[in-house]
Scaffold this motif. Sequence first.
Motif, PDB file in Angstrom:
ATOM      1  N   UNK A  78       0.842  -1.204   0.000  1.00 56.97           N
ATOM      2  CA  UNK A  78       0.000   0.000   0.000  1.00 56.97           C
ATOM      3  C   UNK A  78       0.870   1.245   0.000  1.00 56.97           C
ATOM      4  N   UNK A  79       0.369   2.326  -0.547  1.00 61.42           N
ATOM      5  CA  UNK A  79       1.176   3.550  -0.588  1.00 61.42           C
ATOM      6  C   UNK A  79       1.426   4.087   0.815  1.00 61.42           C
ATOM      7  N   UNK A  80       2.600   4.648   1.000  1.00 64.61           N
ATOM      8  CA  UNK A  80       2.934   5.255   2.280  1.00 64.61           C
ATOM      9  C   UNK A  80       2.457   6.705   2.271  1.00 64.61           C
ATOM     10  N   UNK A 115      -3.650   3.688  -6.785  1.00 68.43           N
ATOM     11  CA  UNK A 115      -3.367   2.491  -5.982  1.00 68.43           C
ATOM     12  C   UNK A 115      -4.576   1.569  -5.964  1.00 68.43           C
ATOM     13  N   UNK A 116      -4.297   0.254  -6.097  1.00 69.08           N
ATOM     14  CA  UNK A 116      -5.357  -0.750  -6.000  1.00 69.08           C
ATOM     15  C   UNK A 116      -5.497  -1.285  -4.578  1.00 69.08           C
ATOM     16  N   UNK A 117      -4.652  -0.842  -3.676  1.00 70.99           N
ATOM     17  CA  UNK A 117      -4.681  -1.349  -2.310  1.00 70.99           C
ATOM     18  C   UNK A 117      -5.612  -0.542  -1.398  1.00 70.99           C
ATOM     19  N   UNK A 118      -5.977   0.670  -1.810  1.00 67.95           N
ATOM     20  CA  UNK A 118      -6.851   1.499  -0.969  1.00 67.95           C
ATOM     21  C   UNK A 118      -8.298   1.123  -1.256  1.00 67.95           C
ATOM     22  N   UNK A 119      -8.981   0.643  -0.224  1.00 68.41           N
ATOM     23  CA  UNK A 119     -10.366   0.221  -0.389  1.00 68.41           C
ATOM     24  C   UNK A 119     -11.360   1.329  -0.079  1.00 68.41           C
TER      25      UNK A 119
END
Length: 202
Positions: A78-80, A115-119
């Motif tokens: 995930x992005x920092x 980002x694909x990690x942020x829901x």
Amino acid sequence: MTQFRRSIIAGLAMIAMCAGYAPAQADNKDTARDERQQIIKNTWGNCVRTKWQDTQDDCAPPPPPAPPVAKAPPPPPPPKIMLDQRTIYFDFDSAALTPESISKLDALVNIINGSKRILSAGAVGYADQMGKEDYNVKLSQRRAAAVEQYLASRTKINTEVLATRGLGETNSVTSCDSVKGRNDKIACLAKDRRVEVEFKYQ
């Protein structure tokens, strides 16, 4: 029949027999074994072969191992996003987004959309100690709602999963008790007039 002709016929018969025997001989394969049924090898360590079947060869090298199953690459981390990057500041007694706040929110939008990690995302609003407590709670709620609505209109993530809330004067990050004068105190309390954006990652 002369001896010469008989010799020719015998020779032709022998050729025919050899021709018929050759394919069978080519298909019969085996390895030589001693009386203990141990495979016989020559001085160079090679198996001694006489005849053997194509489908079975005790001295054949083992089949190559199956290729390893390719594993899917791990997802990117995930992005920092540092606290300062996700903290939006407001003017005194205001819930309106300033040009500086909009610029910071646009930077967050780019991070979220990249980002694909942020829901999902949520917003927590705060106020300084100036004014009545119940008023500051409502002011912090309006600030949080302004940030949430801006993100919701520019990103594809769900901004309703994490509750948007206002916590009023709680969690102050300033130390201005010794500051005298209204204007100086308002300036000192600037870091308390903020909204912190929260993220949920997968």
